[in-house]
Design a protein around this motif. Sequence first.
Motif, PDB file in Angstrom:
ATOM      1  N   LEU A   1      -7.173  -4.619  10.542  1.00 31.02           N
ATOM      2  CA  LEU A   1      -7.765  -3.349  10.978  1.00 31.02           C
ATOM      3  C   LEU A   1      -8.741  -2.809   9.939  1.00 31.02           C
ATOM      4  O   LEU A   1      -9.814  -2.294  10.262  1.00 31.02           O
ATOM      5  N   LEU A   2      -8.352  -2.943   8.687  1.00 36.97           N
ATOM      6  CA  LEU A   2      -9.179  -2.484   7.572  1.00 36.97           C
ATOM      7  C   LEU A   2     -10.577  -3.095   7.650  1.00 36.97           C
ATOM      8  O   LEU A   2     -11.590  -2.397   7.619  1.00 36.97           O
TER       9      LEU A   2
ATOM     10  N   LEU B   1      -6.032   1.415  16.161  1.00 35.34           N
ATOM     11  CA  LEU B   1      -5.219   2.025  15.100  1.00 35.34           C
ATOM     12  C   LEU B   1      -3.900   2.530  15.673  1.00 35.34           C
ATOM     13  O   LEU B   1      -2.822   2.255  15.124  1.00 35.34           O
ATOM     14  N   ILE B   2      -3.987   3.254  16.794  1.00 35.45           N
ATOM     15  CA  ILE B   2      -2.762   3.800  17.388  1.00 35.45           C
ATOM     16  C   ILE B   2      -1.821   2.663  17.788  1.00 35.45           C
ATOM     17  O   ILE B   2      -0.611   2.709  17.534  1.00 35.45           O
TER      18      ILE B   2
ATOM     19  N   VAL C   1     -10.066   3.544  17.313  1.00 34.55           N
ATOM     20  CA  VAL C   1      -8.975   4.533  17.347  1.00 34.55           C
ATOM     21  C   VAL C   1      -7.805   3.998  18.172  1.00 34.55           C
ATOM     22  O   VAL C   1      -6.639   4.089  17.760  1.00 34.55           O
TER      23      VAL C   1
ATOM     24  N   VAL D   1      -1.619  -0.375  16.537  1.00 34.34           N
ATOM     25  CA  VAL D   1      -1.044  -1.070  15.386  1.00 34.34           C
ATOM     26  C   VAL D   1       0.053  -0.219  14.743  1.00 34.34           C
ATOM     27  O   VAL D   1       1.120  -0.721  14.373  1.00 34.34           O
ATOM     28  N   VAL D   2      -0.199   1.092  14.664  1.00 34.34           N
ATOM     29  CA  VAL D   2       0.838   1.965  14.094  1.00 34.34           C
ATOM     30  C   VAL D   2       2.078   1.956  14.996  1.00 34.34           C
ATOM     31  O   VAL D   2       3.211   1.876  14.510  1.00 34.34           O
ATOM     32  N   ALA D   3       1.853   1.995  16.303  1.00 31.62           N
ATOM     33  CA  ALA D   3       2.990   1.982  17.218  1.00 31.62           C
ATOM     34  C   ALA D   3       3.799   0.693  17.057  1.00 31.62           C
ATOM     35  O   ALA D   3       5.040   0.708  17.102  1.00 31.62           O
TER      36      ALA D   3
ATOM     37  N   PHE E   1      -2.552  -4.695   9.596  1.00 32.85           N
ATOM     38  CA  PHE E   1      -3.104  -3.613   8.780  1.00 32.85           C
ATOM     39  C   PHE E   1      -4.382  -4.074   8.088  1.00 32.85           C
ATOM     40  O   PHE E   1      -5.425  -3.418   8.148  1.00 32.85           O
TER      41      PHE E   1
ATOM     42  N   TRP F   1       7.616  -1.235  26.015  1.00 37.77           N
ATOM     43  CA  TRP F   1       6.817  -0.796  24.860  1.00 37.77           C
ATOM     44  C   TRP F   1       5.868  -1.898  24.431  1.00 37.77           C
ATOM     45  O   TRP F   1       4.698  -1.655  24.149  1.00 37.77           O
TER      46      TRP F   1
ATOM     47  N   VAL G   1       0.846  -1.194   0.000  1.00 33.36           N
ATOM     48  CA  VAL G   1       0.000   0.000   0.000  1.00 33.36           C
ATOM     49  C   VAL G   1       0.879   1.241   0.000  1.00 33.36           C
ATOM     50  O   VAL G   1       0.799   2.074  -0.893  1.00 33.36           O
ATOM     51  N   VAL G   2       1.694   1.390   1.010  1.00 30.46           N
ATOM     52  CA  VAL G   2       2.776   2.365   0.963  1.00 30.46           C
ATOM     53  C   VAL G   2       3.984   1.643   1.538  1.00 30.46           C
ATOM     54  O   VAL G   2       3.855   0.538   2.048  1.00 30.46           O
TER      55      VAL G   2
ATOM     56  N   HIS H   1       4.074  -0.967  14.323  1.00 34.26           N
ATOM     57  CA  HIS H   1       4.822  -0.805  13.080  1.00 34.26           C
ATOM     58  C   HIS H   1       6.085   0.022  13.311  1.00 34.26           C
ATOM     59  O   HIS H   1       7.125  -0.259  12.744  1.00 34.26           O
ATOM     60  N   VAL H   2       5.939   1.068  14.124  1.00 35.30           N
ATOM     61  CA  VAL H   2       7.102   1.915  14.393  1.00 35.30           C
ATOM     62  C   VAL H   2       8.171   1.107  15.115  1.00 35.30           C
ATOM     63  O   VAL H   2       9.356   1.191  14.820  1.00 35.30           O
TER      64      VAL H   2
END
Lengths: 410, 502
Positions: B136-137, B177-178, B174, B180-182, B133, B208, B67-68, B184-185
């Motif tokens: 989550l979609l 989402l946060i 929400v 899952v992004v964390a 990802f 973490w 996706v990106v 990824h980071v």
Amino acid sequence: MPFLHADGLALLLMALTTLVVGASALHGARYLRESEAPRRRSGLLWPLLVLLWAALCSLFASGHLVVQYLALEVTALCAVALMLLPGSRASREAGRRYLLCTLSGSLLVLPAVVWLASRQADLSLAALAEVDVAPWWLALVTAGLLIKMAAFPLHGWLPPAHGAAWVSVSTVHAALVIKAAFFMAVSLWTTLAPEAASGAQLLGWLGAAAILWGSLLAWRQTELKSVVAYSTVAQVGYLLLLFPLLFGTDDEVATLAWQSTWLLVISHALAKAAMFMAVGSLVLAMGRGDLQGLSGVGQRLPLSLLVFGLAAVSLLGLPPSGGFTAKWMLLHAAILAHQWQWVLVVGIGTLLGAAYVFRVFRYCFIVPEDEQAMRVPPVSLDIIALLLALAAMGLGLAAAPVVALMGDAP
Amino acid sequence: MSDNPGLLLATLATSLLVAPIIFLLPERAWLARTSLNLGAALLKLGLVALMVWGVARGDSYAFGFTVVEGVSFELRADPLGIMFAGLSSLLWLFTTLYAIGYLEGSDNRKRFFGFFSLCVASTLGIALAGNLFTFLLFYELLTLSTYPLVVHRGTPKALAAGATYLRYTVSGGVLLLIAVVALHVLAGEVSFGQREILAELGPEQHPWLIGIFVLLMLGLGVKAALVPLHGWLPQAMVAPAPVSALLHAVAVVKAGAFGIVRVVYDVYGIALSYELGLLTGLAIIASFTILYGSLRALAQVDIKRRLAFSTVSQVSYIMLGISLFGPMGTVAGLAHLLHQGLMKVTLFFCAGNYAEELGIHRIDELDGVGRRMPGTSLAFTFGALGMIGIPPLVGFLSKWYLGMGAIQAGMPWVIAVLVASSLLNAAYFLPILYRLWFKPGPLEGSGEWPHERRLGRLETSAWLLWPALGTAAFSLLAGIFAGLPLSPLSWASLIATQEYLP
């Protein structure tokens, strides 16, 4: 050529401009006939749109400060003229207010540009990259541009303007005109003040306030068009979050923030244009503009409501829309930079966004007490809007090529 | 990363593409809509069966694209996912049949079935998602497509329930989402099953990892109705009965539970979760939810509300199972994911039948219904006895393996929870059964039905009766033939083996 430089981003924004202006012109042709606007006035829509299109494209493609400034002014004047087209009292009032605001914005930007011209022979952006400017200069220009992009707390002119204008004009205005000022602000900051991290933080906080305040007000509105207008105020806030993540951070964060913001610009433009078109059909059908009138509208106008829903999904940043992918990248950048405050703001903003969008839907699901007469607008209006909304949706999963065009942060 | 993508995409497309077609059909087109619905449900069941067969033979099915940078959309059919997909396709068929009968002659059927298909498509997407990802979609898509179903009736009560539902689920989304992004980071992209990625992070990252785990559980726990995040579920009962059945058995509640299973087993890995001490916390919350849900169920007088609180309690058996470190606990948790679905869908079908045929909503109105509606009451009895855990019904297997798992994990206190909750289950289900079969009702001349309608030649409309009997039969057969290959229990054992043997 010193005046033009078409990088990937400029090409993308020009394509977007062409698409949205073209769609609005097509939509306008049919919509104005349906809403029985006087021909004398509706005839002026297309020449003005063409002029607006040319001005916007020159702005995005220009590599010269003066050209940018002139293009921005032409854009603003076209926008004011377009706002005045309906000729109603409300639109005259709103247009006058818009004119005053945008001119006061210009009054801040113009002296600064002239001052810079008196010191610098070459005002192309490439040459300006070598120049350092004083903080007051940057503050002046930025304040002027913030008025033009309706950033909090300088957004007061926007909602009445959108409430009174034809929807085919609101589409272009919300999708493109306010983005033009944002584009110019970003281009000036990256060229002239790549070190201005503390100013960038301030802009970020303004953005955060815009997200919260805009969403809260959108939630309180009783008119459908005002909900959409205040949601634009909130969306401008998300754009401003670019600044604290772009300046004073490392390359990875900057690139993520850069790409996410332009992705957001594009998907917001498509979704907001679609949403205004859907609102136009709904208002036309209901014969009134308030939310109460929406009850029972779902059975009669499922397609308009579907477009509204798809556009809302993208505006809220719910998957699989372009807005979602952009929000994902924005969060990624904020967490990576340890700037947790923006994570919080984006989270709360999403919740408030859901609150105002689902409030609209809530009215739609109420079973009406008596069958009201409703005229069903032509389906071609909804098809144009649907295509835009689907484009905003598709941008989510097909973001890779678009993001590749944007390149890395400057 | 694509491997046999055709079958995978076709399965997803069956329900995803049906939705727009249904929206395009006119409201009157009953026959076209019904045949489309049923055709798609059957086709999907067939395709999933093919994949089950393929996965059992060791074939792999995968599809993906970027996706990106660093984020990809990934679909994959692994044993755990295909198990959930199988459950959702099977119950979709039954629920569709039921919904067709239930909504006979009501308004807005087009809207209902359109969103119903979207809802099932999202469930299937959740099952087949290959990373967080993609998960989550579809998880968010599920939130969106369920809302119109919850507020379907458009009454103030339904709208209020819808608002509560959104408040809970969007907030959960929400947080998710946060989180899952964390993740990824912290670790880059983790495909389900790549447990080594997080396991190899150094101990300095462990705080973490724990923080992200808690966020993930908060996000997923809303849908899984973990106490205290369960508030939306009993309110959502105002939705039409097929929606409640779907919500409780496969779609929303199960999506949350399934997500927790994925996170524990396929992202963190059971070993790392154990090492970080996350399993104990989960076990305590699950146990508390089990007892709390049962106690609240006991106090309800409305049938659907009692069933709702029973769901709160029963779904946490899944979480309890996976939080027991050891293969037995895994088997119990995963098998219960299927078992609870079969039993609960039956119970909700029956509750809907009572409401439609006789206008019965409260438990004290059920006196003597067994004679008037023997088929429905028999199905209800099977479901209820299964929930209590009486052999040979499937619920017994879940509890038996949970007990074994507790001993294996060295957490004997869990047995006490199980005993207490079984007693509570009995305490809130047996009085209903007593009323159904043994108390004299209107047929014996005592009182009258609240609102009798005579919907069909049988005890009620055939569309309503057969799905209830069908799912009841499945929950009986799954218990009796638990030893056969491809039964829920042996499939769960297969997954457990893969989880514990590297």
